[in-house]
Design an enzyme around this catalytic site. Structure first.
Site, PDB file in Angstrom:
ATOM      1  N   GLU A 253       7.060 -15.793  -9.464  1.00  0.00           N
ATOM      2  CA  GLU A 253       5.060 -15.298  -9.927  1.00  0.00           C
ATOM      3  C   GLU A 253       5.286 -13.293 -10.240  1.00  0.00           C
ATOM      4  O   GLU A 253       4.455 -13.373  -9.230  1.00  0.00           O
ATOM      5  CB  GLU A 253       3.800 -15.956  -8.973  1.00  0.00           C
ATOM      6  CG  GLU A 253       3.594 -17.300  -9.425  1.00  0.00           C
ATOM      7  CD  GLU A 253       3.067 -17.659  -8.456  1.00  0.00           C
ATOM      8  OE1 GLU A 253       2.150 -17.038  -7.524  1.00  0.00           O
ATOM      9  OE2 GLU A 253       2.231 -18.898  -8.640  1.00  0.00           O
ATOM     10  N   PRO A 254       6.198 -12.825  -9.285  1.00  0.00           N
ATOM     11  CA  PRO A 254       6.519 -11.696  -9.858  1.00  0.00           C
ATOM     12  C   PRO A 254       5.148 -10.664 -10.257  1.00  0.00           C
ATOM     13  O   PRO A 254       4.082 -11.092 -11.963  1.00  0.00           O
ATOM     14  CB  PRO A 254       7.003 -10.305 -10.149  1.00  0.00           C
ATOM     15  CG  PRO A 254       7.970 -12.205 -11.306  1.00  0.00           C
ATOM     16  CD  PRO A 254       6.791 -13.279 -10.533  1.00  0.00           C
ATOM     17  N   GLY A 255       4.509  -9.763 -10.295  1.00  0.00           N
ATOM     18  CA  GLY A 255       3.228  -9.360 -10.278  1.00  0.00           C
ATOM     19  C   GLY A 255       4.070  -7.796 -10.445  1.00  0.00           C
ATOM     20  O   GLY A 255       4.250  -6.924 -11.288  1.00  0.00           O
ATOM     21  N   ARG A 256       3.097  -7.280  -9.423  1.00  0.00           N
ATOM     22  CA  ARG A 256       3.724  -5.781  -8.859  1.00  0.00           C
ATOM     23  C   ARG A 256       5.360  -4.978  -9.358  1.00  0.00           C
ATOM     24  O   ARG A 256       5.700  -4.637  -9.934  1.00  0.00           O
ATOM     25  CB  ARG A 256       3.398  -5.715  -7.283  1.00  0.00           C
ATOM     26  CG  ARG A 256       3.617  -4.026  -6.807  1.00  0.00           C
ATOM     27  CD  ARG A 256       3.542  -3.731  -5.639  1.00  0.00           C
ATOM     28  NE  ARG A 256       2.937  -5.035  -4.227  1.00  0.00           N
ATOM     29  CZ  ARG A 256       0.733  -4.779  -3.838  1.00  0.00           C
ATOM     30  NH1 ARG A 256       0.882  -3.289  -4.409  1.00  0.00           N
ATOM     31  NH2 ARG A 256       0.324  -5.526  -3.630  1.00  0.00           N
TER      32      ARG A 256
ATOM     33  N   ARG B 220      -7.025   1.580  -4.917  1.00  0.00           N
ATOM     34  CA  ARG B 220      -6.783   1.130  -3.860  1.00  0.00           C
ATOM     35  C   ARG B 220      -6.649   2.432  -2.654  1.00  0.00           C
ATOM     36  O   ARG B 220      -6.589   1.903  -1.454  1.00  0.00           O
ATOM     37  CB  ARG B 220      -5.246   1.376  -4.478  1.00  0.00           C
ATOM     38  CG  ARG B 220      -4.636  -0.084  -5.436  1.00  0.00           C
ATOM     39  CD  ARG B 220      -3.792  -0.070  -5.486  1.00  0.00           C
ATOM     40  NE  ARG B 220      -2.699  -0.649  -4.880  1.00  0.00           N
ATOM     41  CZ  ARG B 220      -1.777   0.062  -3.681  1.00  0.00           C
ATOM     42  NH1 ARG B 220      -1.238   1.243  -4.306  1.00  0.00           N
ATOM     43  NH2 ARG B 220      -1.294  -1.058  -2.751  1.00  0.00           N
TER      44      ARG B 220
ATOM     45  N   TYR C  91      -7.404   0.119   0.313  1.00  0.00           N
ATOM     46  CA  TYR C  91      -6.680  -0.036   1.832  1.00  0.00           C
ATOM     47  C   TYR C  91      -5.880   0.739   1.870  1.00  0.00           C
ATOM     48  O   TYR C  91      -5.310   0.801   2.971  1.00  0.00           O
ATOM     49  CB  TYR C  91      -5.801  -0.320   0.864  1.00  0.00           C
ATOM     50  CG  TYR C  91      -5.647  -2.011  -0.053  1.00  0.00           C
ATOM     51  CD1 TYR C  91      -6.263  -3.212  -0.212  1.00  0.00           C
ATOM     52  CD2 TYR C  91      -5.491  -1.563  -1.718  1.00  0.00           C
ATOM     53  CE1 TYR C  91      -6.142  -3.897  -0.685  1.00  0.00           C
ATOM     54  CE2 TYR C  91      -5.137  -2.899  -2.031  1.00  0.00           C
ATOM     55  CZ  TYR C  91      -6.039  -4.460  -1.870  1.00  0.00           C
ATOM     56  OH  TYR C  91      -5.664  -5.884  -2.585  1.00  0.00           O
TER      57      TYR C  91
ATOM     58  N   CYS D 242     -20.251   9.261  -6.459  1.00  0.00           N
ATOM     59  CA  CYS D 242     -21.566   9.800  -4.786  1.00  0.00           C
ATOM     60  C   CYS D 242     -20.934   8.995  -4.202  1.00  0.00           C
ATOM     61  O   CYS D 242     -21.622   7.928  -3.652  1.00  0.00           O
ATOM     62  CB  CYS D 242     -22.526  10.112  -5.619  1.00  0.00           C
ATOM     63  SG  CYS D 242     -23.928  10.003  -4.702  1.00  0.00           S
ATOM     64  N   GLU D 243     -19.967   8.619  -3.595  1.00  0.00           N
ATOM     65  CA  GLU D 243     -19.186   8.148  -1.967  1.00  0.00           C
ATOM     66  C   GLU D 243     -17.925   8.950  -1.008  1.00  0.00           C
ATOM     67  O   GLU D 243     -17.523   9.813  -1.517  1.00  0.00           O
ATOM     68  CB  GLU D 243     -18.050   6.760  -2.355  1.00  0.00           C
ATOM     69  CG  GLU D 243     -19.570   5.783  -3.488  1.00  0.00           C
ATOM     70  CD  GLU D 243     -20.151   5.007  -2.571  1.00  0.00           C
ATOM     71  OE1 GLU D 243     -20.430   5.435  -1.259  1.00  0.00           O
ATOM     72  OE2 GLU D 243     -21.273   4.632  -2.946  1.00  0.00           O
TER      73      GLU D 243
ATOM     74  N   TYR E  41      -2.076  -3.308 -10.127  1.00  0.00           N
ATOM     75  CA  TYR E  41      -3.918  -3.723  -8.807  1.00  0.00           C
ATOM     76  C   TYR E  41      -4.494  -1.786  -9.614  1.00  0.00           C
ATOM     77  O   TYR E  41      -4.865  -1.429  -8.195  1.00  0.00           O
ATOM     78  CB  TYR E  41      -3.504  -3.667  -7.819  1.00  0.00           C
ATOM     79  CG  TYR E  41      -2.497  -5.121  -7.671  1.00  0.00           C
ATOM     80  CD1 TYR E  41      -3.205  -5.972  -7.266  1.00  0.00           C
ATOM     81  CD2 TYR E  41      -1.322  -5.605  -7.424  1.00  0.00           C
ATOM     82  CE1 TYR E  41      -3.355  -7.539  -7.306  1.00  0.00           C
ATOM     83  CE2 TYR E  41      -0.808  -6.250  -7.565  1.00  0.00           C
ATOM     84  CZ  TYR E  41      -1.357  -8.077  -7.564  1.00  0.00           C
ATOM     85  OH  TYR E  41      -0.633  -8.724  -7.505  1.00  0.00           O
TER      86      TYR E  41
END
Length: 402
Positions: A260-263, A299, A303, A328-329, A357
């Site tokens: 199941e590869p994604g990245r 990201r 993270y 505004c963060e 992602y």
């Protein structure tokens, strides 16, 4: 990647994402070739990048789909992935999703708890169908990755332990509405060490042999995904060594491998391009403010993830700064304490390794429209998602204004 970012900025404005489809093709073929010695299904993890054109491109190469919502299942079906190549995973499926998945006749539902199995059996009985089941087993192996993307330890919410899995498979065997079809494990994402993968798959393969002794014959071993990519200076797992390590655990088993590869497939295909609005100095701190923001690429804020960043100008005067957006963060940043050249208004900034992602986690926070997505293939560009307008953002709200 020989993409003309300025040309795309002039045509499509900024910020935008661009994906190199030729790179995706090469990654898919590399992994598929590594498993050529055995029956295999490369089921693309749709959550990594769910743009329909990305999924369709992988479908054209022969990929299946690993989905974690009924919406992702429908995306896969919409672009032509056959139901028998679709797996429905996820730790919290609602009844309507289970019902629809069973009606669509997908390859299997990947079950993550005993309680979920009871719901699937009940719904299958109501529909008078047989549900093909895979069970996600948690091998309790440390994947040596970021704790937020670790999934194979008992402290994580995913999967069941070995003993629980055995009981669940026996329940499937004795049920008129459940068919034990596969087994699954996935210990985490952005994996750069082979040994934890091999250890976890060995545990799963041994469980398959134990189940066979109980006359429970499975057709698929899903070894998950998680192969890492280069963001900075990571040392990657060789795909041939990866496949060989997995194949060694399968000795004597006549079973199809699902991966199941994604990245791995899409991560380094993508670049997020934003432009400089202006610079400012607060005390001794330099800020480079761009038109992209955490709602576009979260990201780093979520993270503290690293992405290689390049200012596309010829200035050789570098100094320390924070690269930040307009949201505004205080958490709205792409990098802190990074050495970048002096910039001017409208200078372009490329943020690399943004194919996975990134857009898929975007939001409309601060009523900011989601950005355009562009495909690059065989030297040509094409738009694969239009930039959202204000009207797009409010479309589901305005009819209810009193």
């Amino acid at each position: 990647m020989s993409i003309n970012f300025k040309e795309l900025a002039d045509k499509y404005q900024t910020p935008y994402y661009v994906y190199d489809f030729d790179y995706i093709t090469n990654q898919y073929q590399e992994l598929k070739t590594a498993f050529k010695a055995r029956k295999s299904l490369i089921a693309y993890a749709v959550k990594a990048n769910s743009n329909l054109s990305v999924i369709k491109h992988l479908a054209s190469l022969g990929a299946g789909a690993d989905c974690v919502s009924i919406g992702e299942v429908k995306r896969a079906l919409k672009v032509g992935i056959a139901p028998y190549k679709i797996i429905f995973s996820g730790v919290g499926k609602i009844d309507s999703e289970i019902k629809e998945a069973l009606e669509l006749g997908i390859l299997m539902i990947n079950v993550e708890s005993d309680a979920e199995l009871q719901r699937v059996e009940t719904i299958a009985k109501e529909l008078d169908v047989v549900a093909r089941i895979s069970i996600r087993v948690n091998p309790n192996i440390d994947p040596k990755t970021h704790p937020y993307i670790s999934t194979g330890l008992h402290e994580n919410k995913f999967g069941v332990d070995i003993d629980t899995a055995k009981r669940m498979y026996i329940q499937c065997k004795n049920s008129d509405n459940l068919e034990p079809t596969g087994i699954h494990c996935h210990i985490g994402s952005q994996l750069t060490e082979l040994q934890p993968i091999k250890e976890s798959v060995q545990i799963i393969a041994d469980l398959v042999r134990n189940l066979s002794a109980l006359k429970i014959e499975l057709s698929f071993i899903d070894v998950g995904g998680g192969l890492g990519i280069i963001y900075d200076d990571e040392k990657l797992i060789d795909t041939n060594e990866y496949a060989q390590a997995i194949l060694e655990t399968m000795f004597g088993l006549d079973i199809t491998i699902v991966c199941e590869p994604g990245r791995f497939l899409v991560g380094n295909s993508g670049t997020f391009v934003t432009k400089v609005l202006y610079e400012k100095i607060n005390g001794e701190k330099r800020f480079v403010i761009v038109d992209g923001a955490m709602n576009d690429l979260i990201r780093p804020a979520l993270y503290n993830a690293y992405h290689k960043i390049e200012v596309l100008n010829d200035n050789k005067e570098f100094s320390d700064c924070n690269l930040v957006g307009p949201v505004c963060e205080s958490g709205d940043f792409f990098a802190k304490n990074i050495e970048l050249p002096q910039t001017q208004h409208n200078d372009l900034v490329a943020i690399y390794s943004a194919g996975a992602y990134c857009f898929t986690m975007a939001s409309n926070y601060n009523t900011r429209g989601k950005v355009a997505e562009i495909a690059y293939e065989n030297g040509e560009y094409r738009l694969i998602r239009k930039r959202e307008t204000f009207e797009d953002i409010i479309a589901l709200e305005e009819e209810f204004i009193k």
